[in-house]
Design an enzyme around this catalytic site. Structure first.
Site, mmCIF file in Angstrom:
data_model
loop_
_atom_site.group_PDB
_atom_site.id
_atom_site.type_symbol
_atom_site.label_atom_id
_atom_site.label_comp_id
_atom_site.label_asym_id
_atom_site.label_seq_id
_atom_site.Cartn_x
_atom_site.Cartn_y
_atom_site.Cartn_z
ATOM 1 N N GLY A 11 0.850 -1.187 0.000
ATOM 2 C CA GLY A 11 0.000 0.000 0.000
ATOM 3 C C GLY A 11 0.882 1.232 0.000
ATOM 4 O O GLY A 11 0.563 2.265 0.586
ATOM 5 N N ASP A 37 1.935 -1.710 -4.536
ATOM 6 C CA ASP A 37 0.582 -1.157 -4.547
ATOM 7 C C ASP A 37 -0.081 -1.531 -5.862
ATOM 8 O O ASP A 37 0.565 -2.100 -6.742
ATOM 9 C CB ASP A 37 0.596 0.369 -4.343
ATOM 10 C CG ASP A 37 -0.642 0.855 -3.563
ATOM 11 O OD1 ASP A 37 -1.757 0.345 -3.846
ATOM 12 O OD2 ASP A 37 -0.500 1.731 -2.702
ATOM 13 N N ARG A 84 -10.951 6.636 6.266
ATOM 14 C CA ARG A 84 -12.267 7.091 6.697
ATOM 15 C C ARG A 84 -12.617 8.438 6.085
ATOM 16 O O ARG A 84 -11.756 9.260 5.840
ATOM 17 C CB ARG A 84 -12.288 7.238 8.222
ATOM 18 C CG ARG A 84 -12.319 5.948 8.957
ATOM 19 C CD ARG A 84 -12.785 6.161 10.374
ATOM 20 N NE ARG A 84 -11.764 6.752 11.230
ATOM 21 C CZ ARG A 84 -12.016 7.338 12.395
ATOM 22 N NH1 ARG A 84 -13.267 7.442 12.822
ATOM 23 N NH2 ARG A 84 -11.046 7.822 13.130
ATOM 24 N N ASN A 122 -7.048 -0.306 8.930
ATOM 25 C CA ASN A 122 -8.184 -0.349 9.856
ATOM 26 C C ASN A 122 -9.351 -1.161 9.300
ATOM 27 O O ASN A 122 -9.437 -1.354 8.102
ATOM 28 C CB ASN A 122 -8.640 1.084 10.151
ATOM 29 C CG ASN A 122 -7.884 1.669 11.324
ATOM 30 O OD1 ASN A 122 -7.690 1.014 12.338
ATOM 31 N ND2 ASN A 122 -7.442 2.914 11.188
ATOM 32 N N ASP A 153 -1.734 5.823 18.809
ATOM 33 C CA ASP A 153 -2.446 6.139 20.058
ATOM 34 C C ASP A 153 -1.461 6.562 21.148
ATOM 35 O O ASP A 153 -1.728 7.481 21.928
ATOM 36 C CB ASP A 153 -3.269 4.930 20.533
ATOM 37 C CG ASP A 153 -4.321 4.509 19.520
ATOM 38 O OD1 ASP A 153 -4.894 5.402 18.873
ATOM 39 O OD2 ASP A 153 -4.567 3.298 19.376
ATOM 40 N N HIS A 180 -7.777 -0.535 19.055
ATOM 41 C CA HIS A 180 -7.395 0.647 18.278
ATOM 42 C C HIS A 180 -8.630 1.274 17.633
ATOM 43 O O HIS A 180 -8.671 1.515 16.438
ATOM 44 C CB HIS A 180 -6.352 0.259 17.219
ATOM 45 C CG HIS A 180 -5.871 1.401 16.379
ATOM 46 N ND1 HIS A 180 -5.224 2.494 16.917
ATOM 47 C CD2 HIS A 180 -5.957 1.638 15.046
ATOM 48 C CE1 HIS A 180 -4.925 3.338 15.940
ATOM 49 N NE2 HIS A 180 -5.363 2.845 14.799
ATOM 50 N N MET A 231 0.297 9.021 11.199
ATOM 51 C CA MET A 231 0.261 7.554 11.145
ATOM 52 C C MET A 231 1.537 7.007 10.514
ATOM 53 O O MET A 231 2.061 5.981 10.958
ATOM 54 C CB MET A 231 -0.970 7.068 10.359
ATOM 55 C CG MET A 231 -1.159 5.563 10.347
ATOM 56 S SD MET A 231 -1.351 4.800 11.975
ATOM 57 C CE MET A 231 0.125 3.800 12.054
#
Length: 319
Positions: A11, A37, A84, A122, A153, A180, A231
């Protein structure tokens, strides 16, 4: 010695993948950086290959080149998947990302079954059970080598605590346990080094901010995605810790979401002592405050549901 680590990023062209690949290319711990990817990897690889560090960069495009990307890798980092949008939970990503992670895990099982696998995609609370079950189907599952990367986190908790207390964030360390996503993210402020104290209302607000920090970024980006740069930093931090430990460095501790016997949940994030073979020792939850005990108790049902969802996905999948 593993000063010659081969690292694959699956990715690598995405919002997290590109800055993560840049950080990995910049590290002397990496000798071979393999970028995979379904689009743009030849360009990303060509671009990164001009950087004056020793890592050799190769780009691999599409499913036909996935095996070549993975062969001989020591560590595989998986930021692949869709991000998201505002109004979405991490669980809303499930259908798309579950398939992507299962497919990539299947290739890892075939082409680099001994590699450390670090999953960023995720919902981590489900994608780690997916990776584990896929590896099991191939008979190559090693629970000490499969990690859900929750480092962001910890990074956020360190930053927010440092801001509130006027400390240097690089010197703050807050363990974060559980999962998470949302209320499964449990910052152990009582175990922070250096020791910090907050009144109950401030502690509650701080905890919620750490739990909702991802949503804070999703909202601020207003449809242009989720946390990518922070991230990437967190993913690199975890990868470097793992590489250091694989190289024999002593005392390397990171939290990660892994197969666990520490609670009634099959998977749970706690501080881990890392070593040559991945997880050397699970350091457990440690001493919790009453407030933290309650947070753990309250997240169990959601965490179990997310874990089962991942396991069921693989059980019903045609590999």
């Amino acid at each position: 010695e593993l000063n010659h680590a081969r690292v694959a990023v699956l990715g690598a062209s995405g919002g997290i993948g590109q800055p993560l690949s840049l950080l990995l290319k910049n590290s002397p711990l990496v000798s071979q950086l393999s970028l995979y990817d379904i689009a743009h990897t030849p360009g990303v690889a060509a671009d990164l290959s001009h950087i004056e560090t020793r890592a050799k960069v190769t780009g691999h495009l599409g499913p036909d080149q996935l095996g070549a990307a993975l062969k001989g890798c020591d560590v595989v980092v998986i930021p692949a998947g869709v991000p998201r949008k505002p109004g979405m939970t991490r669980d809303d990503l499930f259908n798309t990302n579950a398939t992507i992670v299962a497919t990539l895990s299947d290739a890892c099982a075939r082409f680099c079954p001994e590699a450390m696998i670090c999953v960023i995609a995720n919902p981590v609370n489900s994608t780690i059970p997916i990776t584990s079950e896929v590896m099991k189907k191939h008979g190559v599952y090693n629970p000490n080598r499969v990690f859900g990367v929750t480092t962001l986190d910890i990074v956020r908790a360190n930053t927010f605590v440092a801001e509130l207390k006027g400390l240097d964030p690089a010197r703050v360390n807050v363990p974060v346990i559980g999962g998470h996503a949302g209320k499964t993210i449990i910052p152990l402020i009582s175990q922070c080094t250096p020791k910090v104290e907050f009144p109950a209302d401030e502690l509650s607000a701080l905890t919620e901010r750490i739990q909702d920090a991802g949503t804070e970024v999703v909202k601020a980006k207003a449809g242009a995605g989720s946390a990518t740069l922070s991230m990437a930093y967190a993913g690199a931090r975890f990868t470097f810790s793992l590489l250091d430990a694989m190289n024999g460095k002593e005392g390397v501790v990171e939290c990660a979401f892994i197969r666990s016997e520490e609670t009634e949940c099959k998977y749970f994030s706690t501080p881990l002592l890392l070593g040559k073979n991945g997880i050397e020792k699970n350091l457990g939850l440690g001493k919790l405050s009453a407030f933290e005990e309650k947070l753990v108790a309250e997240c169990m049902a959601e965490l179990k549901t997310s874990i089962k969802k991942g396991e069921d996905f693989v059980a019903n999948m045609k590999l």
